[in-house]
Each structure stands twice: as structure tokens, then as C-alpha cells.
Write a protein that holds these residues in place. Structure first.
Motif, PDB file in Angstrom:
ATOM      1  N   GLU A 193       0.820  -1.206   0.000  1.00  0.00           N
ATOM      2  CA  GLU A 193       0.000   0.000   0.000  1.00  0.00           C
ATOM      3  C   GLU A 193       0.859   1.264   0.000  1.00  0.00           C
ATOM      4  N   ASN A 194       0.279   2.300  -0.628  1.00  0.00           N
ATOM      5  CA  ASN A 194       0.897   3.624  -0.707  1.00  0.00           C
ATOM      6  C   ASN A 194       2.272   3.606  -1.359  1.00  0.00           C
ATOM      7  N   SER A 195       2.454   2.742  -2.323  1.00  0.00           N
ATOM      8  CA  SER A 195       3.684   2.763  -3.120  1.00  0.00           C
ATOM      9  C   SER A 195       3.294   2.675  -4.590  1.00  0.00           C
ATOM     10  N   SER A 196       4.024   3.400  -5.403  1.00  0.00           N
ATOM     11  CA  SER A 196       3.679   3.437  -6.829  1.00  0.00           C
ATOM     12  C   SER A 196       4.938   3.413  -7.687  1.00  0.00           C
ATOM     13  N   PRO A 197       5.726   2.358  -7.612  1.00  0.00           N
ATOM     14  CA  PRO A 197       6.941   2.278  -8.432  1.00  0.00           C
ATOM     15  C   PRO A 197       6.609   1.994  -9.896  1.00  0.00           C
ATOM     16  N   THR A 198       7.596   2.205 -10.738  1.00  0.00           N
ATOM     17  CA  THR A 198       7.527   1.796 -12.142  1.00  0.00           C
ATOM     18  C   THR A 198       8.452   0.606 -12.337  1.00  0.00           C
ATOM     19  N   ILE A 199       7.907  -0.471 -12.894  1.00  0.00           N
ATOM     20  CA  ILE A 199       8.681  -1.684 -13.171  1.00  0.00           C
ATOM     21  C   ILE A 199       8.703  -1.840 -14.691  1.00  0.00           C
ATOM     22  N   ASP A 200       9.878  -1.779 -15.281  1.00  0.00           N
ATOM     23  CA  ASP A 200       9.967  -1.700 -16.741  1.00  0.00           C
ATOM     24  C   ASP A 200      11.018  -2.689 -17.257  1.00  0.00           C
ATOM     25  N   HIS A 201      10.632  -3.454 -18.276  1.00  0.00           N
ATOM     26  CA  HIS A 201      11.558  -4.367 -18.947  1.00  0.00           C
ATOM     27  C   HIS A 201      12.246  -5.320 -17.972  1.00  0.00           C
ATOM     28  N   CYS A 202      11.453  -5.898 -17.088  1.00  0.00           N
ATOM     29  CA  CYS A 202      11.997  -6.881 -16.157  1.00  0.00           C
ATOM     30  C   CYS A 202      11.511  -8.283 -16.520  1.00  0.00           C
ATOM     31  N   ILE A 203      12.291  -9.261 -16.151  1.00  0.00           N
ATOM     32  CA  ILE A 203      11.929 -10.674 -16.313  1.00  0.00           C
ATOM     33  C   ILE A 203      11.586 -11.210 -14.928  1.00  0.00           C
ATOM     34  N   ILE A 204      10.387 -11.764 -14.789  1.00  0.00           N
ATOM     35  CA  ILE A 204       9.902 -12.237 -13.488  1.00  0.00           C
ATOM     36  C   ILE A 204       9.757 -13.750 -13.571  1.00  0.00           C
ATOM     37  N   ARG A 205      10.433 -14.460 -12.667  1.00  0.00           N
ATOM     38  CA  ARG A 205      10.335 -15.919 -12.622  1.00  0.00           C
ATOM     39  C   ARG A 205      10.187 -16.340 -11.159  1.00  0.00           C
ATOM     40  N   SER A 206       9.229 -17.250 -10.905  1.00  0.00           N
ATOM     41  CA  SER A 206       9.002 -17.692  -9.532  1.00  0.00           C
ATOM     42  C   SER A 206       8.582 -19.154  -9.522  1.00  0.00           C
ATOM     43  N   THR A 207       9.197 -19.918  -8.619  1.00  0.00           N
ATOM     44  CA  THR A 207       8.753 -21.292  -8.391  1.00  0.00           C
ATOM     45  C   THR A 207       8.038 -21.407  -7.058  1.00  0.00           C
ATOM     46  N   SER A 208       7.651 -20.271  -6.485  1.00  0.00           N
ATOM     47  CA  SER A 208       6.927 -20.263  -5.227  1.00  0.00           C
ATOM     48  C   SER A 208       5.463 -20.631  -5.447  1.00  0.00           C
ATOM     49  N   VAL A 209       4.792 -21.086  -4.374  1.00  0.00           N
ATOM     50  CA  VAL A 209       3.362 -21.367  -4.453  1.00  0.00           C
ATOM     51  C   VAL A 209       2.551 -20.085  -4.330  1.00  0.00           C
ATOM     52  N   GLY A 210       3.204 -18.961  -4.092  1.00  0.00           N
ATOM     53  CA  GLY A 210       2.545 -17.670  -4.143  1.00  0.00           C
ATOM     54  C   GLY A 210       2.679 -17.065  -5.516  1.00  0.00           C
ATOM     55  N   ALA A 211       1.949 -15.996  -5.760  1.00  0.00           N
ATOM     56  CA  ALA A 211       1.996 -15.347  -7.068  1.00  0.00           C
ATOM     57  C   ALA A 211       3.393 -14.799  -7.351  1.00  0.00           C
ATOM     58  N   ALA A 212       3.716 -14.672  -8.634  1.00  0.00           N
ATOM     59  CA  ALA A 212       5.003 -14.086  -9.001  1.00  0.00           C
ATOM     60  C   ALA A 212       5.051 -12.609  -8.628  1.00  0.00           C
ATOM     61  N   ILE A 213       3.975 -11.863  -8.941  1.00  0.00           N
ATOM     62  CA  ILE A 213       3.879 -10.450  -8.572  1.00  0.00           C
ATOM     63  C   ILE A 213       2.599 -10.270  -7.775  1.00  0.00           C
ATOM     64  N   CYS A 214       2.689  -9.610  -6.639  1.00  0.00           N
ATOM     65  CA  CYS A 214       1.510  -9.284  -5.837  1.00  0.00           C
ATOM     66  C   CYS A 214       1.465  -7.778  -5.640  1.00  0.00           C
ATOM     67  N   VAL A 215       0.325  -7.172  -5.993  1.00  0.00           N
ATOM     68  CA  VAL A 215       0.082  -5.745  -5.775  1.00  0.00           C
ATOM     69  C   VAL A 215      -1.121  -5.654  -4.853  1.00  0.00           C
TER      70      VAL A 215
END
Length: 849
Positions: A322-344
């Protein structure tokens, strides 16, 4: 000596030794006028740098003025601050000999002239290649020639790539906007230098370089760049708002709570070479305070130890709170976790995530929840184990131009009151639906392409809502759109086509507004409504389906109005099994079978429609179906206008039924409809044909100008005709034949060619106060004139008259002969009266003589 030989001899060691020499400098009066002010073209350094604006003495590159020189030229000549540059640089000269001042001046004049005008460009370029960026900016202000040579593109490219490693210049085009530019697409004279200027305030994370620069300060005195070995060190630096992270794998705890910019820096594919990785908890977390943070050109990986007892379902590769607004640009996201790769998650969580690759993750790719928002553009979201995108709990993202495909679950899943605006996304080849809406979710989906879903295109269920506008929905294995269980979406101006099953499928008490769509080429019905569903379907084009157009069954309902339904392989509209839709003002035409087909207790209302040019009948009613058919225009049917059979019912009121190839209305096999106030005319056969036990009530109809009988009643049928006007027929007004009977009351039968009321032998109808007048009685006139009745009949049947058989010629009752042919062709033969009736023509040569 050649240029290459000179270059080989100019080693960096020689340049270093030259820097250490002390040279006295002073102004040559006759050369001051040649100095050029290049303040605007000089290199831009971080805030706090000072630019001198007065004339200065000759400046020994990479060396500050001595105290003697400062006192010689005055206090105003000093340059203060780290990385300061003078805006008007004076020509450097050779060291003066102390023995003779005048000789030294003359010598310096000659050296300056030689340096300015006679040294080859190649040699100067070679010399400048040993300078660093600040020195290059200083030397560019000496004169026009130095300015031109020191701005050489290749010179700055080599210098730039030694610092940033990028293959192309990276421009900072605005807040949180970094983009690589093609050299031919920029208006800057030197894009490498311009990028250097824009990025120069940054610090660098480049393991080993911090020690190198600290141990060799003289080698880097022309550079104002700070290096760190770890990302944590860079984040702790108070002034590090821009951090370049160079090639490598970095493992650490990265919690961002300020407006810092982190950029990957590497040759080739930058993001693939700069990796941030963790094995527990979240890899990168943005928290309160990271309002204008930027993370770009990196790979983020979360690889938890699956043997560990630690629960990872709340750990994410990228977590934006909450209360954060970054810019994420041209990134590669990889996750083997049982949680989501990206959580907002959380109020005020409003990131910009763009150009990222979120793929091959063992759970959801992008999870947006708890009132979070944000903008998500041009991301690649693919091959994730669960949904590509989850949106829930009042989250309201903006997603544009994303590519969401080949997921092992649904493409986009909005549920639990999730919202969102989805525009121009390409969603395809997901194992379940491309887009799923559930449990009060209400997204807006605009101009997306949703296709090749292994289950369906769009699935709205369990009170789902949503607006789906101007999308292309095609080539899905099941229905293009599914609506069920009290859901009520809006489906507008979409193109829904080439589905391997149906177009739009509404069932389980589903609702919805389906309007202005182009639905075509689907393997099953364009729209299917069943099990108490009650949608509004209007202004659609439903055509060229391999099955029917609209199929309403199993107590389906719905308001179906102002659609164009045409060129479907089966019926334009099917209504069956207790269904009761309302069809108003539709154009249903050019089908390869029936226009509107009621069967197996199909009911409903058919009002103010145009139904025309079908290969079979315009309307068929059978097996207990009881629709209300009112104010329609039904024409051009190749098998009649309306066919009621096999116990069909129905009320037909105020319709225009005309120009059909066979009867305007057929009633047969125990059917019992009511026809009231219709106009049945210009048929190429009869007006109304009732046979095979047909019944029905015909009241207040106008039946006129049909090629055969206005009303033909045959084979044990018994209708009631009341207050009809039957006129201008090209055959008889009413014919009753073949053991049929009828009740005729208060009808007006006039101006028909063969006669008003024609009864076969043994027919005894109930007649009451009918008016039969002004009929032409062409049959009686032909008989009295000795004319063969064939000449006044149609090509399909004889008019009603006395028919005989000839024993001499051994004819049968089926090949009966009219009275005039008996008198002429069979004169003096042994003949037998059969009956007064209507016989169909048999094309026997002897019979037509």
C-alpha cells in the motif's frame, strides 16, 4: 609516422605521466579572440557543479590551477565544486622556458598554432580517446576544431560502453521513463554523449570497481562516478537516487521505501544478465514511500527451497504494498513459489508495470488485490501454472496491450468484486477460458482479442458482471462467451466468430445485454439461451453459422429484438422445450432451412419481424408449441410462409404473409392454430391449406390474389372460418374436399376465378350467413363451352369439377377424366362418374390429348 603507429605509441601510461607534470599557463593576448564559448555544448554534471563564466588561463587537462596561476589570473578564475568545468576554455600550450620570457612566448605561439591548425584530425582523435568524459567536455571548449573532434560518435560510444555497457544509448525521457533509442531515430547530434549527460548522476553497483577506483584516483580524476560492490551499499548512500546494477547474480534483502531508480546495466539483453534472486521471502518489496521508484532491465527470481518447512504462499518475486507506486519496466519475473510471481495489494498501491516478461511461474503470474490499482502495459504473461492475472477484492487495475497466453489455467480471472479496465490485450491458448468473471466482479474489457481458448473465450458466472466492448472473440474450443448463474454482463460491439462450438451461450438463469455484436461462422448456434435464462439480445448480426442462429430451449426466455439473423445452415431461430422468448423487430432471412422454428412446446412471442427468403418455411410450429405471432412480414419461403403441424398451436395475428412458393399458411396433422386479422396474399400456391386432420380458427383475415385456392380444406380436416374476406384468387375462393368439413360463418368470398365455394362430393360444411358473390366461375364457363379444363388449370392441379373414369380405356380413379374430355376424347366409350372433386394432374400423354 603513420596514424596507427602514433596511436600504438600513445599508451595510457604515457598519458598518466603527462598528467603529473606541472605546467605554467597564461593567456596569449592575440589568441584570446579565437576562444569559443561552448557552455551549452559542454557536458552536464550533477547538481552542485560550478561553471566558470570568465576568461581563464590555459588549462592543463586533469590538473587544477596552481596557487601562482590563480593569483595571476585573479580570484574570479577559480572553479569550485566536484567536477567543475569552465565554460570558456583557453588553448593549452607547451611549458615555457624560464631563461627567456620572450622566447618562451614565441615558442608557445608556435606550439599553439601547430596544435590548433597543423596536427592531423586522426592524431587528435587518438589523443582524445585517452581522455575521460569530463576532460572531453573541457577540451571541447577550446576551439571549434577541438569541439568537433571531441564530439566524435565513436569516441563517446567507446567511453559510454565502458561505463554503462549498453549496446544502445539509454535516454531518460521523463520521470520514471527510460528507453533505448536507435541512433537513426534520435535528433541529437551525439546520442551517446546525450545519454551520458542524462545518466551521469547515477552510482554503479559493479563488484571490484570500488576498490579499483579508490586505489587509482589519478586515473579516474576526469570522472565523477561512484562504485559499490553491493546493492545494499548503494541503497544506503544518501545521494544515490539512480543506481546502475551491472552483470551478475545478486542475493539480498531488497526492501525499497524511497524514490530510488534501479537500472540493470549490461551488454546484449540487459535483463537476462542482471539477476536479483532470493530463496526465502519476497525478492523485491516496495513499501510506503516508494512513490516514484523505478526498477528496470533486471531479472527477478524467487526460488524457495521446497524441502523447507517455511510457508511461501505469501512470498512473491515482486511485492508492491500500500501507498507505493513504483515503475517496473523491462523486467523478467520468474518464480517457483506457491505464491503469485507479482503481488500488488492495498490502498494506494499503484505501480506502473510495463514491458515485463512474467512467465513459467508455478502459480499466478500477476495478482492484484485489496483495492490496489496501477497501470500494466505491454507485458508478456505466459505459461503460468494458474491464471495469468488475478484481480479481486475491489482491485481496479488498468491493463493495456498485454500478451497473456498458454497458461495452464484461465488467462485473466476477476472475482470477489474485482474490477479493472482491460484494453487491447491479446489473450489466447489458455487451458480454461481466456477471461473469467465471478462473484460480483465487474471488469471493463475493450478491444481485446480473446481466442484459441481450450475451453472458452469469456466465462461469466456466479453473479458476475462486466462490460465487454469491441473485442474479437474467435476460434475457442467451446462457446465464445458463457454467461450463467444470475450473471449480468454487457456484451457490446464484439466480433464473435469461428468458434468450435457456439458464439454466446447463456444458461443457468443467466442474464446479460447482448447488443451490436457480429456473430458468425460458429459451429453451433450463434446465441444459445436455456434453463430460465433471460438476456436482452438486440442489434446483433448473427449469420453464416454452421448450425442455427439463435437457439432458445429448456425454458429459456429473453428479449430478442432488432437483430439481423441470416444465412445460417439450420433455423434462424429455434424455440423449444417450454421456452418463452420475445422476438421483436428482427430481420430473419436467407436461411438454408426454416426462419423461426417452434417445436416441443416452444412458446413465446414473435412480433413485428421481417422473416423472408428461407429454403423451407418462414415459420414452423409443431408438437404442442403455442407462440403468439403478431404483425410480422413473412415472405419468400420456398416451402410456404407458416407451417403448423404435428399438434402445433399458436395465435397468428395481423401478419402479412405473401409471395411464398407454396401455401401462405399450412395447417395439418391435428394442429389447431388461430389466424386472426392476417393478410395472406400473392402466394404462388394457395393462401391457407388445411389437411390431414388439421383444425384451426381463421377469423377476420384478408386472403387474396393467391395462385391456388384462397383456403383449401382436405383430408378429414375441420377448421372454423369466420368473418374472412377471400377474394381476387386465381383459382377458387374456398375448396373443401376429401372427407373434410368446415364451419364457415359471415365470410365474404368474391372475385375469385374458378368460383366462390367449391365442395367435393359428400362434403357437408356448416354454413352461416356467408356472402359469396362476383366470382368468375371459369370452370362452368369452360364446361359449357366444351373447353378442356387442363387449359384453364395450373400445372399442378385441376380445378374442382365432375370427374369420370373410362372402362373402355381401363383408367382408374386416380387418373380421372374431366367431363369435356369424356364428351370429346372418350365419346361412345363405357364411362363411369367418380365424383365432383379436385384432382391433381397426371402427365400422361393420352390424358392430355
Amino acid at each position: 609516422m603513420s596514424y596507427s603507429a602514433v596511436r600504438n605509441r600513445m599508451t595510457r601510461q604515457n598519458v598518466k605521466s603527462t598528467r603529473k607534470k606541472s605546467h605554467k599557463r597564461f593567456v596569449l593576448p592575440h589568441l584570446v579572440d579565437t576562444v569559443v564559448n561552448y557552455q551549452d555544448s559542454g557536458f552536464c554534471f550533477p547538481e552542485g557543479s560550478v561553471m566558470c563564466t570568465t576568461h581563464q588561463p590555459p588549462y592543463d587537462l586533469r590538473r587544477k590551477l596552481s596557487l601562482q596561476e590563480n593569483s595571476y589570473f585573479g580570484a574570479n578564475s577559480k572553479c569550485s565544486g566536484r567536477g567543475a568545468v569552465c565554460s570558456q576554455m583557453i588553448i593549452p600550450r607547451k611549458r615555457l622556458k624560464r631563461s627567456c620570457s620572450s622566447c618562451s612566448i614565441a615558442s608557445d605561439v608556435g606550439a599553439a598554432h601547430y596544435l590548433l591548425y597543423e596536427v592531423p584530425d586522426e592524431l587528435l582523435l587518438n589523443i582524445f580517446s585517452y581522455l575521460l568524459e569530463q576532460d572531453l567536455c573541457r577540451v571541447s571548449q577550446v576551439c571549434k576544431r577541438f569541439h568537433t573532434i571531441s564530439n566524435d560518435m565513436e569516441l563517446w560510444k567507446n567511453l559510454y560502453q565502458s561505463v554503462y555497457e549498453y549496446d544502445l544509448p539509454l535516454y531518460n525521457t521523463g520521470p520514471c521513463k527510460y528507453v533505448f533509442v536507435q541512433l537513426e531515430e534520435t535528433e541529437n547530434e551525439n546520442p551517446w554523449k546525450e545519454s551520458f549527460r542524462q545518466l551521469y548522476q547515477g552510482v554503479h553497483v559493479r563488484p571490484g570497481y570500488q576498490e579499483l577506483t579508490d586505489n587509482n584516483p589519478e586515473c579516474y580524476s576526469g570522472r565523477n562516478i561512484i562504485y559499490f560492490d553491493t546493492i545494499e551499499q548503494a541503497l544506503e548512500e544518501p545521494d544515490s537516487s539512480l543506481i546502475f546494477i551491472h552483470s551478475g547474480v545478486y542475493k539480498g534483502d531488497y526492501i525499497i521505501y524511497s524514490s530510488v531508480t534501479l537500472l540493470g546495466a549490461a551488454p546484449g539483453n540487459v535483463a537476462e544478465n542482471v539477476i536479483l534472486e532470493r530463496e526465502c521471502e519476497s525478492t523485491v518489496m516496495f513499501t510506503k514511500g516508494a512513490r516514484e521508484a523505478f526498477l528496470g532491465f533486471l531479472t527477478l527470481r524467487l526460488k524457495p527451497d521446497m524441502k523447507s518447512s517455511v510457508q511461501h504462499h505469501k512470498h512473491y518475486c515482486l511485492h508492491i504494498t500500500e501507498n507505493s507506486s513504483p515503475t517496473i519496466d523491462h523486467c523478467i519475473i520468474r518464480s517457483t513459489s506457491v505464491g503469485a510471481a507479482i503481488c500488488v495489494s492495498g490502498c494506494g498501491a499503484e505501480p506502473v508495470i510495463k514491458h515485463c516478461d512474467i512467465s513459467d511461474c508455478e502459480n499466478v503470474g500477476l495478482y492484484i488485490t485489496d483495492y490496489a490499482q496501477g497501470v500494466y502495459e505491454e507485458n508478456e504473461i505466459s505459461r503460468n501454472a494458474l491464471a495469468g492475472v488475478w484481480v479481486k477484492n475491489h482491485a481496479n487495475p488498468i491493463m493495456r496491450r498485454n500478451h497473456i497466453h498458454h497458461g495452464r489455467d484461465v488467462g485473466v480471472f476477476t472475482f470477489d468484486n474485482g474490477l479493472g479496465y482491460f484494453e487491447a490485450n491479446d489473450i489466447h491458448n489458455n487451458r480454461i477460458a481466456g477471461f473469467e468473471v465471478k462473484a460480483g466482479a465487474n471488469p471493463t474489457v475493450v478491444r481485446c482479442e480473446i481466442h484459441h481458448g481450450q475451453t472458452g473465450g469469456i466465462y461469466v458466472h456466479e453473479n458476475g458482471r462486466g462490460q465487454f466492448i469491441e473485442n474479437k472473440i474467435h476460434f475457442n474450443n467451446f462457446a465464445g462467451v458463457w454467461i450463467t448463474s444470475h450473471s449480468n454482463p454487457t456484451i457490446r460491439r464484439n466480433e464473435i466468430y469461428n468458434g468450435l462450438q457456439g458464439g454466446v451461450y447463456i444458461f443457468g438463469e443467466g442474464r446479460g445485454l447482448i447488443e451490436h455484436n457480429n456473430i458468425h461462422g460458429n459451429a453451433l448456434a450463434g446465441i444459445q439461451i436455456r434453463t430460465n435464462s433471460d438476456p436482452i439480445v438486440r442489434y446483433n448480426k448473427i449469420h453464416h453459422g454452421q448450425h442455427g442462429g439463435i437457439y432458445v430451449h429448456e425454458k429459456g426466455q429473453g428479449l430478442i429484438e432488432e437483430n439481423e439473423v441470416y444465412a445460417n445452415t439450420l433455423a434462424g431461430v429455434w424455440i423449444t422445450t417450454g421456452s418463452t422468448p420475445v422476438l421483436r423487430r428482427n430481420r430473419i432471412h436467407s436461411g438454408k432451412q426454416v426462419g423461426v422454428y417452434f417445436y416441443d412446446n416452444g412458446h413465446g412471442r414473435l412480433e413485428d419481424n421481417d422473416i423472408y427468403n428461407h429454403l423451407y418455411s418462414g415459420v414452423q410450429i409443431r408438437t404442442g408449441s403455442n407462440p403468439i405471432i403478431r404483425r410480422n412480414k413473412i415472405w419468400g419461403g420456398q416451402n410456404g410462409g407458416v407451417l403448423v403441424y404435428n399438434g402445433g398451436l399458436g395465435i397468428l395475428e395481423q401478419n402479412e404473409i405473401f409471395d411464398n412458393a407454396m401455401a401462405g399458411v399450412w395447417i395439418k396433422t391435428d394442429s389447431n392454430p388461430t389466424l386472426r386479422k392476417n393478410k395472406i396474399y400473392d402466394g404462388r400456391d394457395g393462401g391457407v391449406c388445411i389437411f390431414n386432420g388439421g383444425k384451426g380458427i381463421l377469423e377476420d383475415n384478408d386472403i387474396f390474389h393467391n395462385a391456388q385456392a384462397g383456403v383449401l380444406i382436405s383430408t378429414q380436416s375441420h377448421p372454423v372460418l369466420r368473418r374472412n374476406r377471400i377474394f381476387d384468387g386465381l383459382a377458387a375462393g374456398v375448396e373443401i374436399t376429401n372427407n373434410a368439413t368446415a364451419t364457415l360463418e359471415y365470410n365474404q368470398i368474391f372475385n375469385n376465378r374458378f368460383g366462390g365455394l367449391c365442395l367435393a362430393s359428400g362434403v357437408q360444411p356448416i354454413l352461416k350467413e356467408n356472402k359469396i358473390f362476383d366470382n368468375h366461375n371459369a370452370v362452368e364457363k369452360a364446361v359449357s363451352g366444351g373447353q378442356c379444363l387442363y387449359k384453364i388449370s395450373s400445372y399442378t392441379s385441376f380445378p374442382m369439377h365432375d370427374f369420370y373414369r373410362c372402362r373402355t380405356c381401363n383408367t382408374t380413379e386416380r387418373n380421372a377424366i374431366c367431363v369435356n374430355c369424356i364428351n370429346t376424347c372418350h365419346a361412345r366409350h363405357d364411362v363411369e362418374f367418380i365424383r365432383h372433386d379436385r384432382f391433381f394432374l397426371r402427365l400422361w400423354g393420352w390424358y392430355l390429348k
